[in-house]
Motif scaffolding. Structure first.
Motif, PDB file in Angstrom:
ATOM      1  N   LEU A 103      -2.397 -86.316  49.881  1.00  0.00           N
ATOM      2  CA  LEU A 103      -3.186 -86.976  48.829  1.00  0.00           C
ATOM      3  C   LEU A 103      -4.678 -86.932  49.154  1.00  0.00           C
ATOM      4  O   LEU A 103      -5.509 -86.749  48.256  1.00  0.00           O
ATOM      5  N   HIS A 104      -5.009 -87.092  50.408  1.00  0.00           N
ATOM      6  CA  HIS A 104      -6.410 -87.002  50.834  1.00  0.00           C
ATOM      7  C   HIS A 104      -6.954 -85.595  50.526  1.00  0.00           C
ATOM      8  O   HIS A 104      -8.058 -85.452  50.000  1.00  0.00           O
ATOM      9  N   ILE A 105      -6.167 -84.579  50.830  1.00  0.00           N
ATOM     10  CA  ILE A 105      -6.561 -83.194  50.552  1.00  0.00           C
ATOM     11  C   ILE A 105      -6.678 -82.966  49.044  1.00  0.00           C
ATOM     12  O   ILE A 105      -7.601 -82.296  48.582  1.00  0.00           O
ATOM     13  N   PHE A 106      -5.759 -83.560  48.273  1.00  0.00           N
ATOM     14  CA  PHE A 106      -5.792 -83.450  46.810  1.00  0.00           C
ATOM     15  C   PHE A 106      -7.139 -83.919  46.264  1.00  0.00           C
ATOM     16  O   PHE A 106      -7.663 -83.350  45.307  1.00  0.00           O
ATOM     17  N   GLY A 107      -7.712 -84.931  46.897  1.00  0.00           N
ATOM     18  CA  GLY A 107      -9.011 -85.443  46.460  1.00  0.00           C
ATOM     19  C   GLY A 107     -10.119 -84.401  46.484  1.00  0.00           C
ATOM     20  O   GLY A 107     -11.082 -84.500  45.731  1.00  0.00           O
ATOM     21  N   PHE A 108      -9.978 -83.385  47.319  1.00  0.00           N
ATOM     22  CA  PHE A 108     -10.984 -82.322  47.376  1.00  0.00           C
ATOM     23  C   PHE A 108     -10.955 -81.453  46.126  1.00  0.00           C
ATOM     24  O   PHE A 108     -11.934 -80.781  45.822  1.00  0.00           O
ATOM     25  N   PHE A 109      -9.814 -81.421  45.411  1.00  0.00           N
ATOM     26  CA  PHE A 109      -9.647 -80.510  44.288  1.00  0.00           C
ATOM     27  C   PHE A 109      -9.384 -81.181  42.949  1.00  0.00           C
ATOM     28  O   PHE A 109      -9.516 -80.539  41.922  1.00  0.00           O
ATOM     29  N   SER A 110      -8.995 -82.430  42.962  1.00  0.00           N
ATOM     30  CA  SER A 110      -8.485 -83.066  41.742  1.00  0.00           C
ATOM     31  C   SER A 110      -9.425 -82.946  40.554  1.00  0.00           C
ATOM     32  O   SER A 110      -8.966 -82.743  39.433  1.00  0.00           O
ATOM     33  N   SER A 111     -10.710 -83.032  40.780  1.00  0.00           N
ATOM     34  CA  SER A 111     -11.646 -82.949  39.642  1.00  0.00           C
ATOM     35  C   SER A 111     -11.718 -81.536  39.067  1.00  0.00           C
ATOM     36  O   SER A 111     -12.164 -81.354  37.925  1.00  0.00           O
ATOM     37  N   ASN A 112     -11.259 -80.550  39.827  1.00  0.00           N
ATOM     38  CA  ASN A 112     -11.272 -79.167  39.344  1.00  0.00           C
ATOM     39  C   ASN A 112      -9.945 -78.735  38.725  1.00  0.00           C
ATOM     40  O   ASN A 112      -9.854 -77.654  38.157  1.00  0.00           O
ATOM     41  N   PHE A 113      -8.920 -79.561  38.852  1.00  0.00           N
ATOM     42  CA  PHE A 113      -7.604 -79.223  38.320  1.00  0.00           C
ATOM     43  C   PHE A 113      -7.496 -79.615  36.860  1.00  0.00           C
ATOM     44  O   PHE A 113      -7.989 -80.661  36.445  1.00  0.00           O
ATOM     45  N   ASN A 114      -6.779 -78.780  36.091  1.00  0.00           N
ATOM     46  CA  ASN A 114      -6.437 -79.192  34.733  1.00  0.00           C
ATOM     47  C   ASN A 114      -5.194 -80.077  34.821  1.00  0.00           C
ATOM     48  O   ASN A 114      -4.613 -80.250  35.892  1.00  0.00           O
ATOM     49  N   GLN A 115      -4.784 -80.639  33.708  1.00  0.00           N
ATOM     50  CA  GLN A 115      -3.654 -81.570  33.701  1.00  0.00           C
ATOM     51  C   GLN A 115      -2.368 -80.922  34.229  1.00  0.00           C
ATOM     52  O   GLN A 115      -1.626 -81.534  34.990  1.00  0.00           O
ATOM     53  N   GLN A 116      -2.122 -79.689  33.840  1.00  0.00           N
ATOM     54  CA  GLN A 116      -0.912 -78.999  34.280  1.00  0.00           C
ATOM     55  C   GLN A 116      -0.915 -78.800  35.805  1.00  0.00           C
ATOM     56  O   GLN A 116       0.114 -78.984  36.466  1.00  0.00           O
ATOM     57  N   GLU A 117      -2.066 -78.454  36.360  1.00  0.00           N
ATOM     58  CA  GLU A 117      -2.158 -78.272  37.815  1.00  0.00           C
ATOM     59  C   GLU A 117      -1.952 -79.594  38.551  1.00  0.00           C
ATOM     60  O   GLU A 117      -1.307 -79.628  39.606  1.00  0.00           O
ATOM     61  N   LYS A 118      -2.487 -80.674  37.994  1.00  0.00           N
ATOM     62  CA  LYS A 118      -2.288 -81.994  38.604  1.00  0.00           C
ATOM     63  C   LYS A 118      -0.802 -82.366  38.601  1.00  0.00           C
ATOM     64  O   LYS A 118      -0.270 -82.860  39.599  1.00  0.00           O
ATOM     65  N   GLU A 119      -0.144 -82.123  37.468  1.00  0.00           N
ATOM     66  CA  GLU A 119       1.295 -82.425  37.375  1.00  0.00           C
ATOM     67  C   GLU A 119       2.091 -81.596  38.381  1.00  0.00           C
ATOM     68  O   GLU A 119       3.011 -82.110  39.025  1.00  0.00           O
ATOM     69  N   LYS A 120       1.740 -80.330  38.521  1.00  0.00           N
ATOM     70  CA  LYS A 120       2.424 -79.450  39.474  1.00  0.00           C
ATOM     71  C   LYS A 120       2.214 -79.959  40.900  1.00  0.00           C
ATOM     72  O   LYS A 120       3.143 -79.971  41.712  1.00  0.00           O
ATOM     73  N   PHE A 121       1.004 -80.404  41.197  1.00  0.00           N
ATOM     74  CA  PHE A 121       0.711 -80.937  42.527  1.00  0.00           C
ATOM     75  C   PHE A 121       1.566 -82.168  42.815  1.00  0.00           C
ATOM     76  O   PHE A 121       2.173 -82.271  43.885  1.00  0.00           O
ATOM     77  N   PHE A 122       1.622 -83.091  41.878  1.00  0.00           N
ATOM     78  CA  PHE A 122       2.401 -84.312  42.099  1.00  0.00           C
ATOM     79  C   PHE A 122       3.913 -84.035  42.133  1.00  0.00           C
ATOM     80  O   PHE A 122       4.651 -84.733  42.823  1.00  0.00           O
ATOM     81  N   GLU A 123       4.350 -83.002  41.430  1.00  0.00           N
ATOM     82  CA  GLU A 123       5.749 -82.581  41.518  1.00  0.00           C
ATOM     83  C   GLU A 123       6.035 -82.042  42.925  1.00  0.00           C
ATOM     84  O   GLU A 123       7.066 -82.356  43.524  1.00  0.00           O
ATOM     85  N   LEU A 124       5.111 -81.271  43.448  1.00  0.00           N
ATOM     86  CA  LEU A 124       5.228 -80.745  44.808  1.00  0.00           C
ATOM     87  C   LEU A 124       5.304 -81.889  45.819  1.00  0.00           C
ATOM     88  O   LEU A 124       6.168 -81.896  46.706  1.00  0.00           O
ATOM     89  N   LEU A 125       4.429 -82.873  45.662  1.00  0.00           N
ATOM     90  CA  LEU A 125       4.416 -84.028  46.555  1.00  0.00           C
ATOM     91  C   LEU A 125       5.720 -84.827  46.438  1.00  0.00           C
ATOM     92  O   LEU A 125       6.294 -85.241  47.452  1.00  0.00           O
ATOM     93  N   ALA A 126       6.214 -85.009  45.225  1.00  0.00           N
ATOM     94  CA  ALA A 126       7.479 -85.735  45.016  1.00  0.00           C
ATOM     95  C   ALA A 126       8.642 -84.992  45.674  1.00  0.00           C
ATOM     96  O   ALA A 126       9.511 -85.615  46.298  1.00  0.00           O
ATOM     97  N   ASN A 127       8.649 -83.674  45.561  1.00  0.00           N
ATOM     98  CA  ASN A 127       9.710 -82.879  46.202  1.00  0.00           C
ATOM     99  C   ASN A 127       9.654 -83.025  47.723  1.00  0.00           C
ATOM    100  O   ASN A 127      10.688 -83.057  48.381  1.00  0.00           O
ATOM    101  N   PHE A 128       8.450 -83.122  48.266  1.00  0.00           N
ATOM    102  CA  PHE A 128       8.320 -83.336  49.707  1.00  0.00           C
ATOM    103  C   PHE A 128       8.833 -84.731  50.080  1.00  0.00           C
ATOM    104  O   PHE A 128       9.612 -84.881  51.024  1.00  0.00           O
ATOM    105  N   LYS A 129       8.426 -85.748  49.331  1.00  0.00           N
ATOM    106  CA  LYS A 129       8.864 -87.115  49.624  1.00  0.00           C
ATOM    107  C   LYS A 129      10.372 -87.258  49.508  1.00  0.00           C
ATOM    108  O   LYS A 129      10.981 -88.032  50.240  1.00  0.00           O
ATOM    109  N   ASP A 130      10.975 -86.495  48.586  1.00  0.00           N
ATOM    110  CA  ASP A 130      12.433 -86.525  48.407  1.00  0.00           C
ATOM    111  C   ASP A 130      13.146 -85.576  49.376  1.00  0.00           C
ATOM    112  O   ASP A 130      14.352 -85.362  49.257  1.00  0.00           O
ATOM    113  N   GLU A 131      12.384 -84.991  50.286  1.00  0.00           N
ATOM    114  CA  GLU A 131      12.900 -84.084  51.324  1.00  0.00           C
ATOM    115  C   GLU A 131      13.581 -82.841  50.753  1.00  0.00           C
ATOM    116  O   GLU A 131      14.486 -82.276  51.363  1.00  0.00           O
ATOM    117  N   LYS A 132      13.122 -82.412  49.575  1.00  0.00           N
ATOM    118  CA  LYS A 132      13.624 -81.173  48.987  1.00  0.00           C
ATOM    119  C   LYS A 132      12.878 -79.961  49.548  1.00  0.00           C
ATOM    120  O   LYS A 132      13.396 -78.844  49.510  1.00  0.00           O
TER     121      LYS A 132
END
Length: 182
Positions: A103-132
């Motif tokens: 999430l800290h690293i995400f802060g470096f890019f979040s303002s440059n991401f479009n909505q779809q990229e942000k959603e993809k990022f949070f999906e990636l993070l959720a998959n990691f948290k769910d140990e997928k």
């Protein structure tokens, strides 16, 4: 097995936390030998996310130690820094601490991401948290973003060097395979 295959299979092996600690302490030994504050400052900057994944409280202490460079002798700074670096790296990273770093690293890019990229990022993070997926897979997905936005600060982080997977979709793996085919 030829030398290229041998090197590729070695680099594909997963590093242990012991390997990671040894790597960090080898780099710190170089800082001690140089005896220069600028090398300690660089070391701290390059290892910030790595230390954050291990122990955020110790990261703050280490930052304060580096910042105290005008108040006490450098030899004392190195001694104190090494003591707290050992404490920091004794704690193994968890899914929670890795997620915090991501999430800290995400802060470096979040303002440059479009909505779809942000959603993809949070999906990636959720998959990691769910140990997928593993932390290595997450970082391998983030690695190209670092270069897309030319973020040299993140590109220099040992966190990416030591935790990223070296998979086929990884930019460095692709470049290496191109060199081998030429």
């Amino acid at each position: 097995m030829n030398k290229i295959q041998e090197n590729t299979s070695i680099s594909a092996q997963k590093l242990t936390e012991k390997d990671i600690r040894n790597y960090i302490f080898e780099r710190f030994t170089e800082v001690k030998k140089s005896n220069k504050i600028k090398d300690l400052v660089s070391f701290q900057a390059m290892n910030k996310h790595m230390i954050m994944a291990h122990n955020q409280d110790e990261l703050k202490i280490l930052g304060n130690i580096v910042a105290s460079n005008k108040k006490i002798k450098f030899s004392e700074i190195l001694e104190e820094y090494e003591k707290h670096l050992k404490i920091a790296l004794e704690t193994e990273p968890t899914t929670k601490t890795h997620s915090n770093v991501i999430l800290h690293i995400f802060g470096f890019f979040s303002s440059n991401f479009n909505q779809q990229e942000k959603e993809k990022f949070f999906e990636l993070l959720a998959n990691f948290k769910d140990e997928k997926i593993s932390i290595g897979e997450v970082l391998s997905e983030i690695n190209p973003i670092i270069y897309r936005f030319n973020n040299t600060y993140l590109a220099s982080q040992t966190y990416f060097l030591l935790y990223s997977n070296q998979e086929d979709r990884n930019l460095f793996k692709i470049l290496q395979s191109l060199k081998l085919s030429n």
